[in-house]
Write a protein that holds these residues in place. Sequence first.
Motif, short mmCIF file in Angstrom:
data_model
loop_
_atom_site.label_atom_id
_atom_site.label_comp_id
_atom_site.label_asym_id
_atom_site.label_seq_id
_atom_site.Cartn_x
_atom_site.Cartn_y
_atom_site.Cartn_z
N LYS A 194 0.83 -1.07 -0.03
CA LYS A 194 0.17 0.07 0.01
C LYS A 194 0.89 1.24 0.02
O LYS A 194 1.70 1.37 0.90
CB LYS A 194 -0.92 0.14 1.39
N ASP A 195 0.70 2.21 -1.13
CA ASP A 195 1.47 3.34 -1.14
C ASP A 195 3.06 3.14 -0.96
O ASP A 195 3.54 3.90 -0.29
CB ASP A 195 0.92 4.39 -0.12
N ASP A 236 -7.97 -3.87 4.74
CA ASP A 236 -6.61 -3.73 4.27
C ASP A 236 -6.08 -4.15 3.01
O ASP A 236 -5.63 -3.72 2.28
CB ASP A 236 -5.49 -3.52 5.27
N ILE A 239 -8.37 -2.73 -0.05
CA ILE A 239 -7.79 -1.57 -0.67
C ILE A 239 -6.38 -1.59 -0.78
O ILE A 239 -5.98 -0.39 -1.24
CB ILE A 239 -8.29 -0.33 0.53
N ALA A 240 -5.59 -2.62 -0.79
CA ALA A 240 -4.33 -2.50 -1.20
C ALA A 240 -3.99 -2.60 -2.67
O ALA A 240 -4.82 -2.90 -3.32
CB ALA A 240 -3.78 -4.07 -0.68
N ASP A 241 -2.58 -1.77 -2.83
CA ASP A 241 -2.40 -1.88 -4.16
C ASP A 241 -2.04 -3.35 -4.96
O ASP A 241 -2.19 -3.41 -5.97
CB ASP A 241 -1.36 -0.76 -4.34
N GLU A 242 -1.49 -4.11 -3.99
CA GLU A 242 -1.01 -5.44 -4.40
C GLU A 242 -1.19 -6.26 -3.31
O GLU A 242 -1.15 -5.80 -2.04
CB GLU A 242 0.61 -5.36 -4.83
N CYS A 243 -0.95 -7.79 -3.69
CA CYS A 243 -1.15 -8.52 -2.79
C CYS A 243 -0.42 -9.77 -3.13
O CYS A 243 -0.23 -10.31 -4.28
CB CYS A 243 -2.57 -9.03 -2.27
N ILE A 263 -7.99 -6.60 -6.21
CA ILE A 263 -6.69 -6.09 -5.60
C ILE A 263 -6.16 -5.21 -6.68
O ILE A 263 -5.56 -5.51 -7.87
CB ILE A 263 -5.76 -6.96 -5.02
N GLY A 264 -5.98 -3.71 -6.29
CA GLY A 264 -5.32 -2.74 -7.17
C GLY A 264 -6.14 -2.93 -8.79
O GLY A 264 -7.52 -2.80 -8.47
N ASN A 265 -5.55 -3.02 -9.59
CA ASN A 265 -6.10 -3.11 -11.09
C ASN A 265 -6.64 -4.58 -11.36
O ASN A 265 -6.91 -4.63 -12.59
CB ASN A 265 -5.31 -2.51 -12.16
N GLY A 269 1.21 -6.73 -9.41
CA GLY A 269 1.66 -5.53 -9.65
C GLY A 269 2.98 -5.45 -9.68
O GLY A 269 3.95 -6.28 -9.75
#
Length: 293
Positions: A194-195, A236, A239-243, A263-265, A269
């Motif tokens: 995340k970020d 969490d 809303i994460a960018d990647e996992c 997750i993300g797009n 990622g």
Amino acid sequence: MGLIIYLNGNYVPEEQAVVSVFDHGLLYGDGVFEGIRAYHNRVFKLEEHIKRLYESAKTIMLDIPLSMEKMSEVVLETLRRNNQRDAYIRLVVTRGKGDLGLDPRKCTKATVFCITASIQLYPEELYNNGLITVTVPTRRNAGEAVNPRVKSLNYLNNIFAKIEANLAGVPEAVMLNNEGYVAEATGDNIFIIKDGVLITPPVYAGLLEGITRNCVIEIARTKGIPVVETLFTRHDIFIADECFLTGTAAECIPVVQVDGRSIGNGKPGPMTHSLMKAFHELTETDGPQIFPE
């Protein structure tokens, strides 16, 4: 030809690698194990795996009748006898033969065996496209029960969660602890990004302190990526960018959907890809050689 198995001081054909029906590893899941990988003629993180095996054994008061150095040589020699340079290694120590009662004092000598074979948890396309997972009702064992930091033969907790994943039609499940915080998957540790920060649950959340997990944390820090070990919830993850997940058998594998949330797009990622690449590069140089070169 079949495999050669190490069993209690001997190297025997797999059809002769048998244990007693009175072995408490079979009767009660009383024992410990390690899953280890060999890559490119090297046993990856062998010292760390052996150390964890003996730590698990100490917690359950299981005396291993081999020194750590001898156990490492057992792994290497089993690979040599099977002419393997790339393999999955299963090293097991049970309480040994006893009676039909629970008392471990009735087991006078531990059973030790080592299997070197192959494993593939997930098809290659999932490493490229990512896993779809769900969280499941089965909670991770509490530390005051069967402590998840002990890699024991008592894996029914994880198997319940795997059954629930199968029933949901997905290859893997995320397990929560009794407080509702994310712990791990059925056999792997979990990370979110995340970020630009790499986040993973702390070991006290109820998880096995994975060798691959710790390796990825070290890689990230070497790359200058901030790493935080902290409690987090399903929110969490959503809303994460990647996992991604890590484990000896699974290595590093992206997760692109959890409980119907992308997750993300919805694709693996860039940081996940970078860490996966660095991990595979490390496996080419880390660990003792099987056959001297």
